[in-house]
Design a protein around this motif. Structure first.
Motif, PDB file in Angstrom:
ATOM      1  N   VAL B  83     -12.315  -3.175  20.252  1.00 31.78           N
ATOM      2  CA  VAL B  83     -13.183  -4.267  20.689  1.00 31.78           C
ATOM      3  C   VAL B  83     -12.325  -5.485  21.050  1.00 31.78           C
ATOM      4  O   VAL B  83     -11.471  -5.902  20.262  1.00 31.78           O
ATOM      5  N   LYS B  84     -12.561  -6.026  22.221  1.00 28.59           N
ATOM      6  CA  LYS B  84     -11.824  -7.210  22.676  1.00 28.59           C
ATOM      7  C   LYS B  84     -12.051  -8.374  21.706  1.00 28.59           C
ATOM      8  O   LYS B  84     -13.162  -8.531  21.177  1.00 28.59           O
ATOM      9  N   ASP B  85     -11.004  -9.180  21.525  1.00 33.00           N
ATOM     10  CA  ASP B  85     -11.062 -10.176  20.460  1.00 33.00           C
ATOM     11  C   ASP B  85     -11.847 -11.443  20.821  1.00 33.00           C
ATOM     12  O   ASP B  85     -11.683 -12.479  20.190  1.00 33.00           O
ATOM     13  N   ASN B  86     -12.708 -11.365  21.845  1.00 33.03           N
ATOM     14  CA  ASN B  86     -13.659 -12.462  22.067  1.00 33.03           C
ATOM     15  C   ASN B  86     -15.084 -12.035  21.723  1.00 33.03           C
ATOM     16  O   ASN B  86     -16.041 -12.724  22.049  1.00 33.03           O
ATOM     17  N   LEU B  87     -15.210 -10.865  21.072  1.00 36.32           N
ATOM     18  CA  LEU B  87     -16.517 -10.389  20.603  1.00 36.32           C
ATOM     19  C   LEU B  87     -16.557 -10.553  19.090  1.00 36.32           C
ATOM     20  O   LEU B  87     -15.696 -10.024  18.377  1.00 36.32           O
ATOM     21  N   ILE B  92     -14.264 -10.243  10.247  1.00 37.71           N
ATOM     22  CA  ILE B  92     -13.029  -9.713  10.842  1.00 37.71           C
ATOM     23  C   ILE B  92     -12.535 -10.764  11.854  1.00 37.71           C
ATOM     24  O   ILE B  92     -13.329 -11.278  12.640  1.00 37.71           O
ATOM     25  N   PRO B  93     -11.227 -11.101  11.825  1.00 36.35           N
ATOM     26  CA  PRO B  93     -10.741 -12.152  12.720  1.00 36.35           C
ATOM     27  C   PRO B  93     -11.187 -11.959  14.169  1.00 36.35           C
ATOM     28  O   PRO B  93     -11.176 -10.843  14.684  1.00 36.35           O
ATOM     29  N   THR B  94     -11.611 -13.049  14.780  1.00 38.00           N
ATOM     30  CA  THR B  94     -12.070 -13.082  16.169  1.00 38.00           C
ATOM     31  C   THR B  94     -11.450 -14.335  16.769  1.00 38.00           C
ATOM     32  O   THR B  94     -11.903 -15.439  16.490  1.00 38.00           O
ATOM     33  N   ASP B 102      -7.169 -18.985  15.592  1.00 37.25           N
ATOM     34  CA  ASP B 102      -6.301 -18.113  14.804  1.00 37.25           C
ATOM     35  C   ASP B 102      -6.860 -17.955  13.384  1.00 37.25           C
ATOM     36  O   ASP B 102      -7.072 -18.948  12.690  1.00 37.25           O
ATOM     37  N   GLY B 103      -7.132 -16.726  12.988  1.00 36.28           N
ATOM     38  CA  GLY B 103      -7.602 -16.466  11.629  1.00 36.28           C
ATOM     39  C   GLY B 103      -9.097 -16.672  11.419  1.00 36.28           C
ATOM     40  O   GLY B 103      -9.614 -16.411  10.336  1.00 36.28           O
ATOM     41  N   TRP B 104      -9.809 -17.100  12.454  1.00 36.93           N
ATOM     42  CA  TRP B 104     -11.249 -17.368  12.283  1.00 36.93           C
ATOM     43  C   TRP B 104     -12.038 -16.062  12.136  1.00 36.93           C
ATOM     44  O   TRP B 104     -11.873 -15.134  12.926  1.00 36.93           O
ATOM     45  N   CYS B 105     -12.873 -16.011  11.113  1.00 34.46           N
ATOM     46  CA  CYS B 105     -13.747 -14.857  10.908  1.00 34.46           C
ATOM     47  C   CYS B 105     -15.192 -15.296  11.089  1.00 34.46           C
ATOM     48  O   CYS B 105     -15.673 -16.151  10.346  1.00 34.46           O
ATOM     49  N   PRO B 106     -15.890 -14.751  12.071  1.00 34.73           N
ATOM     50  CA  PRO B 106     -17.261 -15.195  12.340  1.00 34.73           C
ATOM     51  C   PRO B 106     -18.231 -14.769  11.233  1.00 34.73           C
ATOM     52  O   PRO B 106     -18.015 -13.735  10.578  1.00 34.73           O
ATOM     53  N   PRO B 107     -19.307 -15.548  11.031  1.00 32.90           N
ATOM     54  CA  PRO B 107     -20.313 -15.184  10.024  1.00 32.90           C
ATOM     55  C   PRO B 107     -21.362 -14.198  10.545  1.00 32.90           C
ATOM     56  O   PRO B 107     -22.314 -13.888   9.844  1.00 32.90           O
ATOM     57  N   TYR B 108     -21.210 -13.729  11.767  1.00 34.79           N
ATOM     58  CA  TYR B 108     -22.148 -12.731  12.305  1.00 34.79           C
ATOM     59  C   TYR B 108     -21.408 -11.887  13.333  1.00 34.79           C
ATOM     60  O   TYR B 108     -20.315 -12.248  13.773  1.00 34.79           O
ATOM     61  N   SER B 109     -22.012 -10.756  13.710  1.00 37.25           N
ATOM     62  CA  SER B 109     -21.407  -9.867  14.704  1.00 37.25           C
ATOM     63  C   SER B 109     -22.168  -9.931  16.018  1.00 37.25           C
ATOM     64  O   SER B 109     -23.379 -10.141  16.034  1.00 37.25           O
ATOM     65  N   ALA B 110     -21.447  -9.703  17.107  1.00 39.16           N
ATOM     66  CA  ALA B 110     -22.073  -9.610  18.425  1.00 39.16           C
ATOM     67  C   ALA B 110     -23.056  -8.446  18.449  1.00 39.16           C
ATOM     68  O   ALA B 110     -22.840  -7.431  17.772  1.00 39.16           O
ATOM     69  N   LEU B 116     -22.676  -0.600  18.804  1.00 43.36           N
ATOM     70  CA  LEU B 116     -21.661   0.455  18.654  1.00 43.36           C
ATOM     71  C   LEU B 116     -21.768   1.102  17.280  1.00 43.36           C
ATOM     72  O   LEU B 116     -21.771   2.332  17.149  1.00 43.36           O
ATOM     73  N   ARG B 117     -21.858   0.256  16.241  1.00 43.79           N
ATOM     74  CA  ARG B 117     -21.922   0.801  14.873  1.00 43.79           C
ATOM     75  C   ARG B 117     -23.172   1.642  14.686  1.00 43.79           C
ATOM     76  O   ARG B 117     -23.127   2.713  14.086  1.00 43.79           O
ATOM     77  N   GLN B 118     -24.316   1.127  15.192  1.00 47.10           N
ATOM     78  CA  GLN B 118     -25.575   1.866  15.049  1.00 47.10           C
ATOM     79  C   GLN B 118     -25.516   3.208  15.762  1.00 47.10           C
ATOM     80  O   GLN B 118     -26.238   4.130  15.411  1.00 47.10           O
ATOM     81  N   ALA B 119     -24.650   3.287  16.797  1.00 45.82           N
ATOM     82  CA  ALA B 119     -24.546   4.535  17.559  1.00 45.82           C
ATOM     83  C   ALA B 119     -23.535   5.485  16.941  1.00 45.82           C
ATOM     84  O   ALA B 119     -23.238   6.533  17.513  1.00 45.82           O
ATOM     85  N   GLY B 120     -22.968   5.097  15.788  1.00 49.19           N
ATOM     86  CA  GLY B 120     -22.048   5.990  15.084  1.00 49.19           C
ATOM     87  C   GLY B 120     -20.581   5.790  15.410  1.00 49.19           C
ATOM     88  O   GLY B 120     -19.729   6.540  14.935  1.00 49.19           O
ATOM     89  N   ALA B 121     -20.258   4.768  16.223  1.00 52.13           N
ATOM     90  CA  ALA B 121     -18.858   4.533  16.589  1.00 52.13           C
ATOM     91  C   ALA B 121     -18.079   3.978  15.399  1.00 52.13           C
ATOM     92  O   ALA B 121     -18.648   3.372  14.493  1.00 52.13           O
ATOM     93  N   VAL B 122     -16.774   4.192  15.413  1.00 48.24           N
ATOM     94  CA  VAL B 122     -15.879   3.698  14.373  1.00 48.24           C
ATOM     95  C   VAL B 122     -14.959   2.649  15.001  1.00 48.24           C
ATOM     96  O   VAL B 122     -14.197   2.953  15.926  1.00 48.24           O
ATOM     97  N   ILE B 123     -15.063   1.404  14.514  1.00 46.68           N
ATOM     98  CA  ILE B 123     -14.285   0.316  15.123  1.00 46.68           C
ATOM     99  C   ILE B 123     -12.899   0.252  14.483  1.00 46.68           C
ATOM    100  O   ILE B 123     -12.757   0.019  13.283  1.00 46.68           O
ATOM    101  N   LEU B 124     -11.880   0.481  15.316  1.00 49.13           N
ATOM    102  CA  LEU B 124     -10.496   0.552  14.823  1.00 49.13           C
ATOM    103  C   LEU B 124      -9.835  -0.815  14.748  1.00 49.13           C
ATOM    104  O   LEU B 124      -8.897  -1.011  13.985  1.00 49.13           O
ATOM    105  N   GLY B 125     -10.288  -1.757  15.582  1.00 45.01           N
ATOM    106  CA  GLY B 125      -9.656  -3.073  15.548  1.00 45.01           C
ATOM    107  C   GLY B 125     -10.002  -3.902  16.763  1.00 45.01           C
ATOM    108  O   GLY B 125     -10.860  -3.534  17.570  1.00 45.01           O
ATOM    109  N   LYS B 126      -9.305  -5.057  16.870  1.00 45.67           N
ATOM    110  CA  LYS B 126      -9.567  -6.035  17.926  1.00 45.67           C
ATOM    111  C   LYS B 126      -8.371  -6.065  18.876  1.00 45.67           C
ATOM    112  O   LYS B 126      -7.222  -5.964  18.441  1.00 45.67           O
TER     113      LYS B 126
END
Lengths: 106, 560
Positions: B83-87, B92-94, B102-110, B116-126
Motif C-alpha cells: 500500500v502506497k504510504d499516502n493511504l 501503522i506509519p503513514t 515522519d513516524g505519524w500513525c493515523p487513528p483510522y484507515s482508508a 482490501l482486508r475485508q476481501a482477505g488480502a494480507v498487507i505486507l507494508g507501505k
C-alpha cells in the motif's frame, strides 16, 4: 512554447518572497534566486493556457457534477480522543496546545 | 481463460487466491515467502518504507482459519499486497515520504485499505513515493530513491514508484497507488507492470492524504490485467465518507459500469457523465454497509469485472483511436511499440484510426496551474498543531513557518508557492480561472472524440525509465514525463497502462488505453487483448523467484 512578452521573468523575486510569506514558508536569500528562476520557467510554460479562446466557456472545478451530497444524520461513536491526541505535537487537558498567539497583557 | 507462459501470467492473483481458498497452500506460507522476498530484495530497491511483518502474518493466519472453517475469506483470499504510504493505515506509519509526517500513525484507515482486508488480502507494508505524491521518479522521498528492478541506475517512475517496483520484483502480488497526473500509470509503464487510474469517484478517497482533490484517484498495480481488474473490483464502490463517491455497479457484460445517478446533476457544462445518464440506469449500488467510526467496517465488495466475459471479450468492431498529439511528443522506440499494438488490434478486427485532439497539448500547462492550486490549499493543514512535525518558535505564526520550511522538501515548496501564486489576487482569473476553462475545453474535445471511438490508445510515458538524477534538477523537464497521462486526470476518465515489449535500451514500454467515464469494462477488454498479443517481457534482474513456485504450480494447473 509561447514567448513571454515581458523582458524579465514572469514572477519577480519580491513576488516569490511575498507568496512564500502567504504560504508560511521561510525561504532564505539563496533559495529565493533558485525558486524565482524555476517558478518563472514553469509559469512561462503554464501561461500557454492564455492562448486558448475560452470566451463563454464555463470553468470545470470538478470532473463530476455532484449536487447536495449529504449523509444521513446518524449518531455514531467518534474516533477516540486519546488516539487522536496521541500523535499531536503538544497537548494539555485533552486538547491541542499551541504556542502563545498574543502578547502578554500589560 | 487464455493462459500465457512467461512473465505476464494471466490470472495470477485470482488463481493464487483460489489455491489458498482450496487449501492447496496456506496464506501464511504465501505471505512468509513474500516477506522473505522483501528481506532479500528491498535493501537494493528501497520500495518499502515500512513492513508490517507481525500484522501480515496475523492476517494470513486469520485467512487460514476461515478457510479451515469452510468460509470464503473473499476475492483476494490470502493475497499479499503493498500500500502506497499516502493511504492511511491505523496504527501503522503513514508518512507521504515526507519529513512532515515522519513516524505519524493515523487513528483510522482508508476505506480502500479496509476493503482490501475485508476481501482477505494480507498487507505486507507501505511503499515509497515522491513526497506528497509530487514527482515522476520517486526521487523526492525523504527516505531515499526507489530503484527500478530492471536497472538499478534507472528511476521506477513516480510518484507511486515503490508500489510499481514492489509488484515488478515479486515482493507483492498487487499494490495500491494513487494517480493525480499519472502517478500509477507512468511507474507501471517504467517497471513493466499493469497500472490503472479508475474513473474519478468510483474509488473512495477517504483516508487518501489529499494532493489535488479534483484529480486524485486510488488505483491498483498488478502483473496482469486480470489482477488489476480483480483489485479494482474490491476497492471500487460507494463510500458515504467521500462526498465525491459514485454509486456504481456492473451487470457483467456491458461496456460501461452502471451508475445510480441520484446525486449527479445532469446540468452544467463539462458533465463527462451525461452520456451515461441517458443510457442504462441501475439502482443496485455497491453499497457500504455497517460502517462505524474508529474501526471502519466496509461491506464486502466485489464489482465482478475480472470475469472471462470482460477479459476475453473480442475487440472485433471496437473503434480504437490512436492519439496523434501524444504520439508527437514521445521517443521513436516507444512510438513504434504503440503502432505495433494498434496493428495487433486491427488484425483482430478492431477499427483502428488516428485521431487528432489538438486540445490535449493544453492539458499539461493547465494541470500545472490546477494541481498546485489545489495542493497549496490541501497542504495548508500541516501547521505543526494537530499532527506531524512541529519546530518550536516564539509565537504561533513563526512556529508554523519554521515547521513548514523544515518539514517540506523543495518540490513540495515549489508547488505550494506556484499554487498560492496562481490563486492570489490579480492572477486568479488569468491562471487558475483560465486553466479551469481550458479543462472544460479539453473534456468537450474528449467527448467529441468518443463519438467516433470506443477507446483511445497512446504511449503511457514519453520514454522508457530514465536515469536516476537525470531530470531531478529541472522541474519543467520532469513535469513533461506526465504529458501522456495528465489528460485523463483532468477529464476524470479511466486509463490503464499495459506492458508492450521493450524500447531500444531493453527496458519495458507501456501502452495506455483510455476510455470515457465509467468505461472500465471496455478498457479492460482492450487491455487484456493487448496483454495477450504483447511481446513476452522477461522478469527484471531483481526478481524474487519464490513467487515462481506458485506460477509453476498455476501453469501445471492450467495444463491439466
Amino acid at each position: 512554447m509561447q514567448q513571454d512578452t515581458e523582458s524579465s521573468g514572469r514572477i519577480s523575486r519580491d513576488e516569490v518572497a511575498h507568496v512564500a510569506r502567504l504560504a508560511r514558508l521561510k525561504i532564505d536569500e539563496d533559495e529565493l534566486d533558485t525558486y524565482t528562476k524555476q517558478l518563472s520557467a514553469v509559469l512561462d510554460y503554464a501561461a500557454q493556457v492564455a492562448a486558448i479562446d475560452t470566451a463563454g466557456v464555463v470553468p470545470t472545478s470538478h470532473p463530476i457534477p455532484l449536487i447536495n451530497v449529504a449523509r444521513e444524520d446518524t449518531p455514531s461513536s467518534p474516533i477516540d480522543r486519546e488516539e487522536v491526541l496521541y500523535m499531536a505535537p503538544d497537548t494539555e487537558a485533552g486538547m491541542f496546545k499551541v504556542p502563545r498567539i498574543m502578547e502578554d497583557s500589560p | 481463460m487464455t493462459v500465457r507462459r512467461g512473465f505476464t501470467t494471466t490470472g495470477w492473483a485470482a488463481t493464487l487466491a483460489a489455491m489458498i481458498r482450496n487449501g492447496e497452500v496456506s496464506a501464511r506460507e504465501v505471505s512468509s515467502r513474500y516477506l522473505d522476498a522483501i528481506t532479500e530484495l528491498n535493501p537494493s530497491l528501497n520500495a518499502f518504507t515500512t513492513t508490517t511483518v507481525e500484522s501480515a502474518l496475523e492476517q494470513a493466519e486469520q485467512v487460514d482459519r476461515l478457510v479451515a472453517r469452510g468460509e470464503d475469506p473473499g476475492p483476494l483470499c490470502g493475497i499479499p499486497v503493498a500500500v502506497k504510504d499516502n493511504l492511511c493505515t491505523r496504527g501503522i506509519p503513514t508518512t507521504c515520504s515526507s519529513r512532515m509526517l515522519d513516524g505519524w500513525c493515523p487513528p483510522y484507515s482508508a476505506t480502500v485499505v479496509e476493503a482490501l482486508r475485508q476481501a482477505g488480502a494480507v498487507i505486507l507494508g507501505k511503499t515509497n513515493m515522491d513526497e506528497f505524491a509530487m514527482g515522476s521518479s520517486t526521487e523526492t522521498s525523504v527516505y531515499g530513491v526507489t530503484h527500478n528492478p530492471y536497472n538499478l541506475e534507472r528511476v521506477p517512475g513516480g510518484s507511486s514508484g515503490g508500489s510499481a517496483a514492489a509488484v515488478a520484483s515479486g515482493m507483492a502480488v498487487v499494490a495500491l497507488g494513487s494517480d493525480t497526473g499519472g502517478s500509477i500509470r507512468q511507474p507501471a509503464s517504467l517497471c513493466g507492470v499493469v497500472g490503472m487510474k479508475p474513473t474519478y469517484g468510483t474509488v473512495s478517497r477517504f483516508g487518501l492524504i489529499a494532493f489535488a482533490s479534483s484529480l486524485d484517484q486510488v488505483g491498483p498495480f498488478g502483473r496482469s490485467v486480470q489482477d488489476v481488474a480483480l483489485a479494482y473490483s474490491v476497492i471500487a464502490g460507494y463510500d458515504s465518507m467521500d462526498s465525491t463517491s459514485l454509486k456504481v455497479s456492473f451487470d457483467g457484460h456491458s461496456r460501461f459500469l452502471q451508475l445510480d445517478d441520484s446525486n449527479i446533476s445532469t446540468r452544467g457544462v463539462g458533465n463527462t457523465l451525461k452520456g451515461r445518464l441517458d443510457g442504462e440506469r441501475a439502482s443496485s449500488a455497491v453499497a457500504v454497509a455497517g460502517r462505524t467510526t474508529g474501526t471502519v467496517q466496509v461491506g464486502s465488495r466485489d464489482l465482478g469485472i475480472y470475469t472471462d466475459e470482460v477479459l476475453n471479450a473480442p475487440v472485433d468492431g471496437i473503434r480504437v483511436g490512436i492519439l496523434k498529439e501524444i504520439s508527437d511528443s514521445i521517443a521513436p522506440d516507444v512510438h513504434r511499440r504503440v503502432m505495433e499494438a494498434a496493428e495487433a488490434l486491427a488484425t483482430l478486427g478492431a477499427r483502428v484510426d488516428e485521431v487528432s485532439i489538438p486540445e490535449l497539448s493544453y492539458a499539461l500547462p493547465a494541470y500545472y496551474l490546477i494541481a498546485p492550486a489545489e495542493a497549496s490549499s490541501n497542504l495548508a493543514r500541516y501547521d505543526g498543531i494537530r499532527y506531524g512535525l512541529r519546530v518550536e518558535d516564539e509565537d504561533v505564526v513563526s512556529m508554523m513557518s519554521a515547521t513548514r520550511s523544515s518539514g517540506f522538501g523543495s518540490e513540495v515548496k515549489r508547488r505550494i508557492m506556484l499554487g498560492t501564486y496562481a490563486l492570489s489576487a490579480g492572477y486568479y482569473d488569468a491562471y487558475y480561472g483560465q486553466a479551469q476553462r481550458v479543462r472544460t475545453v479539453l473534456i468537450e474535445a474528449f467527448l467529441r472524440a468518443y463519438n467516433d471511438f470506443d477507446v483511445l490508445i497512446g504511449a503511457t510515458a514519453p520514454t522508457t525509465a530514465f536515469g536516476l538524477g537525470e531530470k531531478i534538477g529541472d522541474p519543467l523537464t520532469m513535469y513533461m514525463s506526465d504529458v501522456c497521462t495528465i489528460p485523463s486526470n483532468l477529464a476524470g476518465h479511466p486509463s490503464i497502462s499495459v506492458p508492450y515489449g521493450t524500447g531500444d535500451d531493453g527496458l519495458p514500454v507501456g501502452v495506455q488505453v483510455l476510455a470515457p467515464a465509467l468505461g472500465e469494462p471496455v478498457m479492460f477488454s482492450v487491455a487484456a487483448t493487448l496483454e495477450r498479443v504483447a511481446p513476452e517481457l522477461q522478469p527484471p534482474k531483481l526478481y524474487h523467484d519464490g513467487s515462481l513456485y506458485y506460477k509453476n504450480a498455476y501453469l501445471q494447473e492450467a495444463d491439466r
